[in-house]
Design a protein around this motif. Structure first.
Motif, PDB file in Angstrom:
ATOM      1  N   LYS A 178      39.790  30.725  47.138  1.00  0.00           N
ATOM      2  CA  LYS A 178      38.357  31.090  46.530  1.00  0.00           C
ATOM      3  C   LYS A 178      38.588  32.083  45.376  1.00  0.00           C
ATOM      4  O   LYS A 178      38.041  32.108  44.330  1.00  0.00           O
ATOM      5  CB  LYS A 178      37.484  31.669  47.699  1.00  0.00           C
ATOM      6  CG  LYS A 178      36.003  31.820  47.152  1.00  0.00           C
ATOM      7  CD  LYS A 178      35.215  32.260  48.375  1.00  0.00           C
ATOM      8  CE  LYS A 178      34.061  32.774  47.763  1.00  0.00           C
ATOM      9  NZ  LYS A 178      33.033  33.283  48.861  1.00  0.00           N
ATOM     10  N   GLY A 179      39.454  33.420  45.622  1.00  0.00           N
ATOM     11  CA  GLY A 179      39.722  34.372  44.744  1.00  0.00           C
ATOM     12  C   GLY A 179      40.208  33.975  43.544  1.00  0.00           C
ATOM     13  O   GLY A 179      39.994  34.070  42.484  1.00  0.00           O
ATOM     14  N   GLU A 180      41.529  32.980  43.733  1.00  0.00           N
ATOM     15  CA  GLU A 180      42.162  32.525  42.646  1.00  0.00           C
ATOM     16  C   GLU A 180      41.125  31.584  41.628  1.00  0.00           C
ATOM     17  O   GLU A 180      41.274  31.752  40.477  1.00  0.00           O
ATOM     18  CB  GLU A 180      43.389  31.501  43.009  1.00  0.00           C
ATOM     19  CG  GLU A 180      44.513  32.293  43.715  1.00  0.00           C
ATOM     20  CD  GLU A 180      45.235  33.340  42.798  1.00  0.00           C
ATOM     21  OE1 GLU A 180      45.361  32.935  41.561  1.00  0.00           O
ATOM     22  OE2 GLU A 180      45.729  34.181  43.452  1.00  0.00           O
ATOM     23  N   ARG A 181      40.099  30.836  42.302  1.00  0.00           N
ATOM     24  CA  ARG A 181      39.099  30.132  41.489  1.00  0.00           C
ATOM     25  C   ARG A 181      38.386  31.132  40.667  1.00  0.00           C
ATOM     26  O   ARG A 181      37.979  30.607  39.649  1.00  0.00           O
ATOM     27  CB  ARG A 181      38.459  29.302  42.442  1.00  0.00           C
ATOM     28  CG  ARG A 181      39.292  27.722  42.485  1.00  0.00           C
ATOM     29  CD  ARG A 181      38.433  26.585  43.097  1.00  0.00           C
ATOM     30  NE  ARG A 181      37.667  27.234  44.197  1.00  0.00           N
ATOM     31  CZ  ARG A 181      38.007  27.326  45.409  1.00  0.00           C
ATOM     32  NH1 ARG A 181      39.311  26.775  45.796  1.00  0.00           N
ATOM     33  NH2 ARG A 181      37.363  27.881  46.659  1.00  0.00           N
ATOM     34  N   LYS A 182      37.764  32.178  41.517  1.00  0.00           N
ATOM     35  CA  LYS A 182      36.939  32.993  40.714  1.00  0.00           C
ATOM     36  C   LYS A 182      37.478  33.624  39.471  1.00  0.00           C
ATOM     37  O   LYS A 182      37.011  33.705  38.536  1.00  0.00           O
ATOM     38  CB  LYS A 182      36.606  34.119  41.789  1.00  0.00           C
ATOM     39  CG  LYS A 182      35.736  35.217  41.459  1.00  0.00           C
ATOM     40  CD  LYS A 182      35.308  36.171  42.223  1.00  0.00           C
ATOM     41  CE  LYS A 182      34.364  37.459  41.595  1.00  0.00           C
ATOM     42  NZ  LYS A 182      34.124  38.377  42.590  1.00  0.00           N
ATOM     43  N   ILE A 183      38.969  34.200  39.743  1.00  0.00           N
ATOM     44  CA  ILE A 183      39.655  34.794  38.664  1.00  0.00           C
ATOM     45  C   ILE A 183      39.874  33.781  37.460  1.00  0.00           C
ATOM     46  O   ILE A 183      39.563  34.043  36.239  1.00  0.00           O
ATOM     47  CB  ILE A 183      41.120  35.270  39.190  1.00  0.00           C
ATOM     48  CG1 ILE A 183      40.559  36.490  39.893  1.00  0.00           C
ATOM     49  CG2 ILE A 183      41.750  35.809  38.043  1.00  0.00           C
ATOM     50  CD1 ILE A 183      39.919  37.616  39.613  1.00  0.00           C
ATOM     51  N   LEU A 184      40.227  32.521  37.624  1.00  0.00           N
ATOM     52  CA  LEU A 184      40.505  31.593  36.508  1.00  0.00           C
ATOM     53  C   LEU A 184      39.140  31.305  35.906  1.00  0.00           C
ATOM     54  O   LEU A 184      39.168  31.130  34.771  1.00  0.00           O
ATOM     55  CB  LEU A 184      41.049  30.419  37.349  1.00  0.00           C
ATOM     56  CG  LEU A 184      41.724  29.102  36.344  1.00  0.00           C
ATOM     57  CD1 LEU A 184      42.598  29.963  35.221  1.00  0.00           C
ATOM     58  CD2 LEU A 184      42.314  28.199  36.959  1.00  0.00           C
ATOM     59  N   ASN A 185      38.104  31.075  36.748  1.00  0.00           N
ATOM     60  CA  ASN A 185      36.888  30.723  36.116  1.00  0.00           C
ATOM     61  C   ASN A 185      36.373  31.957  35.164  1.00  0.00           C
ATOM     62  O   ASN A 185      35.948  31.546  34.056  1.00  0.00           O
ATOM     63  CB  ASN A 185      35.815  30.385  37.185  1.00  0.00           C
ATOM     64  CG  ASN A 185      36.017  29.051  37.689  1.00  0.00           C
ATOM     65  OD1 ASN A 185      36.654  28.144  37.005  1.00  0.00           O
ATOM     66  ND2 ASN A 185      35.363  28.672  39.048  1.00  0.00           N
ATOM     67  N   PHE A 186      36.602  33.068  35.747  1.00  0.00           N
ATOM     68  CA  PHE A 186      36.184  34.365  34.968  1.00  0.00           C
ATOM     69  C   PHE A 186      37.035  34.373  33.751  1.00  0.00           C
ATOM     70  O   PHE A 186      36.615  34.552  32.261  1.00  0.00           O
ATOM     71  CB  PHE A 186      36.311  35.472  35.871  1.00  0.00           C
ATOM     72  CG  PHE A 186      35.982  36.998  34.910  1.00  0.00           C
ATOM     73  CD1 PHE A 186      34.870  37.151  34.698  1.00  0.00           C
ATOM     74  CD2 PHE A 186      37.249  37.568  34.498  1.00  0.00           C
ATOM     75  CE1 PHE A 186      34.668  38.485  34.192  1.00  0.00           C
ATOM     76  CE2 PHE A 186      36.822  38.871  33.836  1.00  0.00           C
ATOM     77  CZ  PHE A 186      35.502  39.180  33.760  1.00  0.00           C
ATOM     78  N   ALA A 187      38.377  34.088  33.625  1.00  0.00           N
ATOM     79  CA  ALA A 187      39.290  33.991  32.457  1.00  0.00           C
ATOM     80  C   ALA A 187      38.948  32.948  31.448  1.00  0.00           C
ATOM     81  O   ALA A 187      38.887  33.408  30.459  1.00  0.00           O
ATOM     82  CB  ALA A 187      40.849  33.921  32.977  1.00  0.00           C
ATOM     83  N   LYS A 188      38.625  31.836  32.023  1.00  0.00           N
ATOM     84  CA  LYS A 188      38.196  30.655  31.250  1.00  0.00           C
ATOM     85  C   LYS A 188      36.955  31.065  30.007  1.00  0.00           C
ATOM     86  O   LYS A 188      36.820  30.736  28.983  1.00  0.00           O
ATOM     87  CB  LYS A 188      37.812  29.715  32.116  1.00  0.00           C
ATOM     88  CG  LYS A 188      39.034  28.906  32.542  1.00  0.00           C
ATOM     89  CD  LYS A 188      38.717  27.448  33.147  1.00  0.00           C
ATOM     90  CE  LYS A 188      40.106  26.899  33.759  1.00  0.00           C
ATOM     91  NZ  LYS A 188      39.789  25.651  34.597  1.00  0.00           N
ATOM     92  N   THR A 189      36.090  31.949  30.678  1.00  0.00           N
ATOM     93  CA  THR A 189      34.942  32.291  30.012  1.00  0.00           C
ATOM     94  C   THR A 189      35.251  33.439  28.859  1.00  0.00           C
ATOM     95  O   THR A 189      34.382  33.455  27.831  1.00  0.00           O
ATOM     96  CB  THR A 189      33.951  33.189  30.895  1.00  0.00           C
ATOM     97  OG1 THR A 189      34.362  34.359  31.146  1.00  0.00           O
ATOM     98  CG2 THR A 189      33.409  32.335  31.867  1.00  0.00           C
TER      99      THR A 189
END
Length: 186
Positions: A83-94
């Motif tokens: 969940k944390g990895e997805r959150k970081i990746l989604n944040f970075a993609k923005t």
């Protein structure tokens, strides 16, 4: 008549010149994403712009994608689970502009913000012929050069800003290698 032809030719080429700028920005963003998403021991370099919210200082720095991810985990106080990895990746993609603001000093240390000396970037640009390196990469679709760790990140910085992705094998180290992003998906 020649003046009219010149004006028309100039107007027709302006969109092409601006497209090139957008093209390099797209390459840099895609290279940034590849660096952030990469989880192997062969780490990709990326360039980000960072603001230290404690001092207001803004720097463009080159670091490895996993260090950016780690800094985001620290700054956003996010776990290293799925969940944390997805959150970081989604944040970075923005972050299409690759601009980040950090307040947490450990996060800033994780990306070597305090140690990154922008003047070294200009020195390395004068030391090496990066146009020649670009020609080698285009011709051979590969490039490798042994450098000190310190010099390597500045070399990678210049290549990143020219649209080339590079990386280093953290198990063996010492050699900066060109990475063909299209082949990373295979």
């Amino acid at each position: 008549m020649a003046r009219i032809i010149f004006i028309i030719a100039s107007l027709l080429t302006l969109p092409l010149l601006s497209f090139k700028g957008k093209d390099i920005d797209s390459e840099k963003y895609l290279n940034f994403l590849a660096a952030i998403e990469n989880s192997s021991t062969f780490n990709y370099f990326t360039v980000i712009k960072v603001k230290d919210l404690n001092t207001g200082l803004i720097k463009e720095i080159c670091t490895k994608g996993n260090f950016v991810s780690g800094a985001l985990h620290i700054e956003l106080n996010t776990d290293y689970d799925d969940k944390g990895e997805r959150k970081i990746l989604n944040f970075a993609k923005t972050k299409k502009d690759r601009y980040f603001e950090f307040k947490n000093k450990k996060a800033l240390e994780n990306i070597s913000f305090y140690d990154y000396d922008s003047s070294r970037l200009y020195k390395i640009q004068n030391k090496y012929n990066f146009d020649k390196v670009g020609e080698i990469i285009k011709r051979n679709k590969k490039f490798s050069l042994r450098l000190s760790d310190d010099e390597m990140k500045y070399f990678a910085h210049v290549l990143f800003n020219k649209g080339y992705m590079t990386g280093e094998n953290d198990c063996f180290g010492g050699a900066l290698e060109y990475v063909d992003r299209a082949k990373t998906k295979e």
